[in-house]
Write a protein that holds these residues in place. Structure first.
Motif, PDB file in Angstrom:
ATOM      1  N   ARG A 201       0.814  -1.219   0.000  1.00  0.00           N
ATOM      2  CA  ARG A 201       0.000   0.000   0.000  1.00  0.00           C
ATOM      3  C   ARG A 201       0.848   1.270   0.000  1.00  0.00           C
ATOM      4  N   GLY A 202       2.124   1.120  -0.337  1.00  0.00           N
ATOM      5  CA  GLY A 202       2.978   2.298  -0.384  1.00  0.00           C
ATOM      6  C   GLY A 202       2.518   3.304  -1.417  1.00  0.00           C
ATOM      7  N   GLY A 203       2.068   2.801  -2.565  1.00  0.00           N
ATOM      8  CA  GLY A 203       1.587   3.708  -3.600  1.00  0.00           C
ATOM      9  C   GLY A 203       0.392   4.516  -3.151  1.00  0.00           C
ATOM     10  N   GLU A 204      -0.509   3.888  -2.387  1.00  0.00           N
ATOM     11  CA  GLU A 204      -1.689   4.612  -1.901  1.00  0.00           C
ATOM     12  C   GLU A 204      -1.291   5.736  -0.950  1.00  0.00           C
ATOM     13  N   GLU A 205      -0.345   5.458  -0.081  1.00  0.00           N
ATOM     14  CA  GLU A 205       0.062   6.467   0.892  1.00  0.00           C
ATOM     15  C   GLU A 205       0.762   7.643   0.221  1.00  0.00           C
ATOM     16  N   LEU A 206       1.569   7.356  -0.797  1.00  0.00           N
ATOM     17  CA  LEU A 206       2.249   8.443  -1.494  1.00  0.00           C
ATOM     18  C   LEU A 206       1.293   9.205  -2.408  1.00  0.00           C
ATOM     19  N   GLN A 207       0.255   8.558  -2.897  1.00  0.00           N
ATOM     20  CA  GLN A 207      -0.765   9.306  -3.638  1.00  0.00           C
ATOM     21  C   GLN A 207      -1.400  10.365  -2.738  1.00  0.00           C
ATOM     22  N   ALA A 208      -1.674   9.970  -1.501  1.00  0.00           N
ATOM     23  CA  ALA A 208      -2.242  10.935  -0.556  1.00  0.00           C
ATOM     24  C   ALA A 208      -1.265  12.061  -0.279  1.00  0.00           C
ATOM     25  N   ALA A 209       0.019  11.737  -0.147  1.00  0.00           N
ATOM     26  CA  ALA A 209       1.032  12.767   0.088  1.00  0.00           C
ATOM     27  C   ALA A 209       1.122  13.717  -1.095  1.00  0.00           C
ATOM     28  N   ALA A 210       1.093  13.155  -2.302  1.00  0.00           N
ATOM     29  CA  ALA A 210       1.169  13.998  -3.495  1.00  0.00           C
ATOM     30  C   ALA A 210      -0.030  14.934  -3.588  1.00  0.00           C
ATOM     31  N   GLN A 211      -1.210  14.432  -3.281  1.00  0.00           N
ATOM     32  CA  GLN A 211      -2.408  15.267  -3.328  1.00  0.00           C
ATOM     33  C   GLN A 211      -2.364  16.380  -2.289  1.00  0.00           C
ATOM     34  N   ALA A 212      -1.662  16.111  -1.177  1.00  0.00           N
ATOM     35  CA  ALA A 212      -1.546  17.126  -0.121  1.00  0.00           C
ATOM     36  C   ALA A 212      -0.360  18.058  -0.347  1.00  0.00           C
ATOM     37  N   GLY A 213       0.406  17.830  -1.408  1.00  0.00           N
ATOM     38  CA  GLY A 213       1.549  18.682  -1.703  1.00  0.00           C
ATOM     39  C   GLY A 213       2.743  18.437  -0.805  1.00  0.00           C
ATOM     40  N   ILE A 214       2.847  17.251  -0.225  1.00  0.00           N
ATOM     41  CA  ILE A 214       3.956  16.915   0.663  1.00  0.00           C
ATOM     42  C   ILE A 214       5.050  16.215  -0.141  1.00  0.00           C
ATOM     43  N   PRO A 215       6.283  16.689  -0.070  1.00  0.00           N
ATOM     44  CA  PRO A 215       7.357  16.000  -0.789  1.00  0.00           C
ATOM     45  C   PRO A 215       7.641  14.631  -0.185  1.00  0.00           C
ATOM     46  N   PHE A 216       8.116  13.715  -1.037  1.00  0.00           N
ATOM     47  CA  PHE A 216       8.348  12.351  -0.553  1.00  0.00           C
ATOM     48  C   PHE A 216       9.477  11.689  -1.331  1.00  0.00           C
ATOM     49  N   GLN A 217       9.999  10.617  -0.741  1.00  0.00           N
ATOM     50  CA  GLN A 217      10.998   9.762  -1.370  1.00  0.00           C
ATOM     51  C   GLN A 217      10.620   8.307  -1.116  1.00  0.00           C
ATOM     52  N   VAL A 218      11.252   7.417  -1.872  1.00  0.00           N
ATOM     53  CA  VAL A 218      11.038   5.980  -1.686  1.00  0.00           C
ATOM     54  C   VAL A 218      12.386   5.282  -1.578  1.00  0.00           C
ATOM     55  N   VAL A 219      12.541   4.471  -0.541  1.00  0.00           N
ATOM     56  CA  VAL A 219      13.724   3.614  -0.395  1.00  0.00           C
ATOM     57  C   VAL A 219      13.241   2.172  -0.511  1.00  0.00           C
ATOM     58  N   PRO A 220      13.555   1.478  -1.604  1.00  0.00           N
ATOM     59  CA  PRO A 220      13.066   0.108  -1.785  1.00  0.00           C
ATOM     60  C   PRO A 220      13.607  -0.825  -0.703  1.00  0.00           C
ATOM     61  N   GLY A 221      12.931  -1.952  -0.549  1.00  0.00           N
ATOM     62  CA  GLY A 221      13.382  -2.961   0.404  1.00  0.00           C
ATOM     63  C   GLY A 221      13.379  -4.335  -0.228  1.00  0.00           C
ATOM     64  N   VAL A 222      13.983  -5.292   0.457  1.00  0.00           N
ATOM     65  CA  VAL A 222      13.969  -6.686   0.000  1.00  0.00           C
ATOM     66  C   VAL A 222      12.583  -7.247   0.271  1.00  0.00           C
ATOM     67  N   THR A 223      11.886  -7.647  -0.774  1.00  0.00           N
ATOM     68  CA  THR A 223      10.536  -8.162  -0.605  1.00  0.00           C
ATOM     69  C   THR A 223      10.568  -9.613  -0.122  1.00  0.00           C
ATOM     70  N   ALA A 224       9.474 -10.040   0.507  1.00  0.00           N
ATOM     71  CA  ALA A 224       9.421 -11.377   1.104  1.00  0.00           C
ATOM     72  C   ALA A 224       9.659 -12.469   0.073  1.00  0.00           C
ATOM     73  N   ALA A 225       9.163 -12.293  -1.138  1.00  0.00           N
ATOM     74  CA  ALA A 225       9.297 -13.340  -2.149  1.00  0.00           C
ATOM     75  C   ALA A 225      10.752 -13.653  -2.452  1.00  0.00           C
ATOM     76  N   SER A 226      11.620 -12.657  -2.426  1.00  0.00           N
ATOM     77  CA  SER A 226      13.032 -12.918  -2.674  1.00  0.00           C
ATOM     78  C   SER A 226      13.779 -13.227  -1.384  1.00  0.00           C
ATOM     79  N   GLY A 227      13.454 -12.527  -0.290  1.00  0.00           N
ATOM     80  CA  GLY A 227      14.159 -12.765   0.960  1.00  0.00           C
ATOM     81  C   GLY A 227      13.812 -14.096   1.601  1.00  0.00           C
ATOM     82  N   ALA A 228      12.522 -14.367   1.766  1.00  0.00           N
ATOM     83  CA  ALA A 228      12.103 -15.605   2.440  1.00  0.00           C
ATOM     84  C   ALA A 228      12.474 -16.843   1.637  1.00  0.00           C
ATOM     85  N   THR A 229      12.299 -16.788   0.325  1.00  0.00           N
ATOM     86  CA  THR A 229      12.645 -17.959  -0.482  1.00  0.00           C
ATOM     87  C   THR A 229      14.148 -18.210  -0.485  1.00  0.00           C
ATOM     88  N   ALA A 230      14.938 -17.130  -0.507  1.00  0.00           N
ATOM     89  CA  ALA A 230      16.394 -17.296  -0.478  1.00  0.00           C
ATOM     90  C   ALA A 230      16.829 -17.969   0.819  1.00  0.00           C
TER      91      ALA A 230
END
Length: 471
Positions: free
Chosen positions: A308-337
């Motif tokens: 739901r990161g996209g939903e939260e940043l959509q709200a930030a964009a609509q409110a005129g709040i600047p934002f950044q994204v730092v990706p993370g290791v997703t469960a599909a790659s981390g847990a399976t590894a």
């Protein structure tokens, strides 16, 4: 304190290096970066130094050491395997009041080379006074991980603005507060993002209207649980946060890495009960940023994969709040590894598909015929509650009932569990599986027994229950 820490300006100054081997070459590398005029005395040069000499980046002064060579130099370095020669260099340099370093011979040093964290023009030097150089190096590595690579460029930009800031902010306290806000606020974030023009505009805005600038929201992927999988950028941002909003999926080990005095607010959600409604979370993030705070939104795994990161940043964009994204290791790659299950393998799967088992009631249903295709791996998030339906639909649409399947619970964490079996057994595999859990369907699952390198516990009783095989 045995040594006085100093930063020496050697640019365009003559520095004598006695020695022409690999050790001398390592020291010359640092001297060249500092702009020194390097004079070398050596019977022979290694290949690297020969190339530097041919390119006139260093000057071969002589093939044998003579004390008179010290008369017009600034620093002296002896880097030979001849201790008697090294001693001659040291004694002659001392007699002429020249600072001298004999490499790896601390008693014959009037100065030493520290371990260096280089973010030029910002530099950090670490020294053990020659007692434990390996320890100093290990500390340097830790500091390297904490300091963003852009710090040097940020210092250069700040240097250009010093005179301008001084003209407006008359007192030392005013200037200190200005730079504290800048280096912990939007200016620093924009520099880290590589947007130098906007960063300088942030400085101008802060100078014109001090303390009125909006904060920002930084969406950070915390990874699947193991703190070692957190990205360096994620760690750096968490150390800058004024307030951290986090989910239940964020492990305690990761949460411990946030800034000690940051406010930490849980806005997590669990299946069957929402702690904080999504629109309320969105508003909390926006309100905190409007107070001028650096807001970190910490989400398990990767925030843009079923987070739901996209939903939260959509709200930030609509409110005129600047934002950044730092990706993370997703469960599909981390847990399976960590479970020893490769998502793809030439012999078993040519593609991997990520699917969520938790979706809106009014959303478009799955195309089960596509998901049921063979020679692909399905990684299904939040699917344990619908394991029976998933199994039924995949088999109904053509996937072999004997296709290997796994449920990975609390992947990458000390209490990780892996249950393996077949697609037709998926409901049993998922029953009472500890959360969070990831379902994996595909031929690659059979590699778990061969590649399961991670031993999540050393307790025999616990370990016996950590791997369940229903095949």
């Amino acid at each position: 304190m045995d040594y006085l820490p100093l930063f020496a300006a050697v640019k365009d100054r003559p520095v004598l290096v006695v020695g022409g081997g690999d050790v001398a070459a390592r020291k010359i590398l640092f001297l060249r970066k500092a702009g020194a005029r390097i004079l070398v005395v050596a019977a022979s040069l290694n290949g690297e130094l020969q190339q530097l000499a041919q390119a006139q980046h260093i000057h071969l002064l002589a093939t044998a050491f003579d004390e008179a060579q010290l008369d017009s130099v600034f620093l002296v370095i002896a880097a030979t395997d001849d201790r008697a020669l090294n001693r001659r260099v040291f004694d002659a340099a001392n007699a002429r009041q020249r600072l001298v370093n004999v490499v790896d011979d601390q008693p014959l040093c009037s100065f030493i080379f520290p371990s260096i964290v280089d973010r030029a023009p910002l530099q950090i030097a670490i020294s053990s006074g020659g007692n434990a150089p390996v320890l100093a190096r290990l500390l340097r590595e830790k500091i390297e991980a904490l300091l963003p690579a852009n710090l040097g460029r940020m210092a250069e930009v700040a240097g250009r603005w010093r005179t301008r800031i001084k003209a407006v902010r008359k007192t030392t306290d005013e200037r200190r507060r200005f730079w504290e806000r800048a280096f912990r606020g939007r200016f620093a974030s924009l520099m880290a993002a590589g947007n130098e023009q906007a960063a300088e505009q942030a400085l101008a805005d802060e100078l014109a209207n001090p303390g009125t600038a909006s904060g920002e929201i930084i969406l950070v992927g915390a990874g699947p649980g193991d703190a070692g999988l957190l990205t360096l950028r994620g760690l750096q941002v968490m150390q800058q946060a004024d307030v951290v909003f986090y989910d239940y999926l964020v492990s305690d080990e990761v949460l411990e890495l946030t800034r000690r005095d940051a406010d930490k607010i849980c806005v997590g959600k669990r299946a069957g009960g929402h702690a904080v409604a999504q629109h309320e979370t969105n508003q909390m993030l926006i309100d905190a940023a409007r107070e001028g705070k650096t807001v970190v939104r910490l989400k398990g795994g990767d925030p843009f994969i079923f987070g739901r990161g996209g939903e939260e940043l959509q709200a930030a964009a609509q409110a005129g709040i600047p934002f950044q994204v730092v990706p993370g290791v997703t469960a599909a790659s981390g847990a399976t590894a960590f479970a020893g299950i490769p998502l793809t393998h030439r012999d078993y799967a040519q593609s991997a598909t990520f699917v969520t088992g938790h979706y809106k009631a009014d959303s478009v249903p799955f195309d089960w015929s596509l998901l049921a295709q063979s020679r692909q791996t399905l990684a299904i998030y939040m699917g344990t509650m619908k394991a029976a339906e998933i199994s039924e639909q995949l088999i109904k649409h053509g996937r072999d009932a004997k296709t290997p399947a796994a449920v990975i619970s609390r992947g990458t964490r000390p209490d990780q569990q892996v249950r393996t079996g077949t697609l037709q057994q998926l409901e049993a595999l998922a029953k009472d599986a500890p959360m969070p859990a990831l379902i994996v369907v595909g031929e690659v699952v059979q590699l778990h027994q061969q590649l399961a390198w991670f031993q999540p516990t050393t307790d025999a009783e616990n370990f016996a229950s950590s791997v369940v095989n229903l095949a």
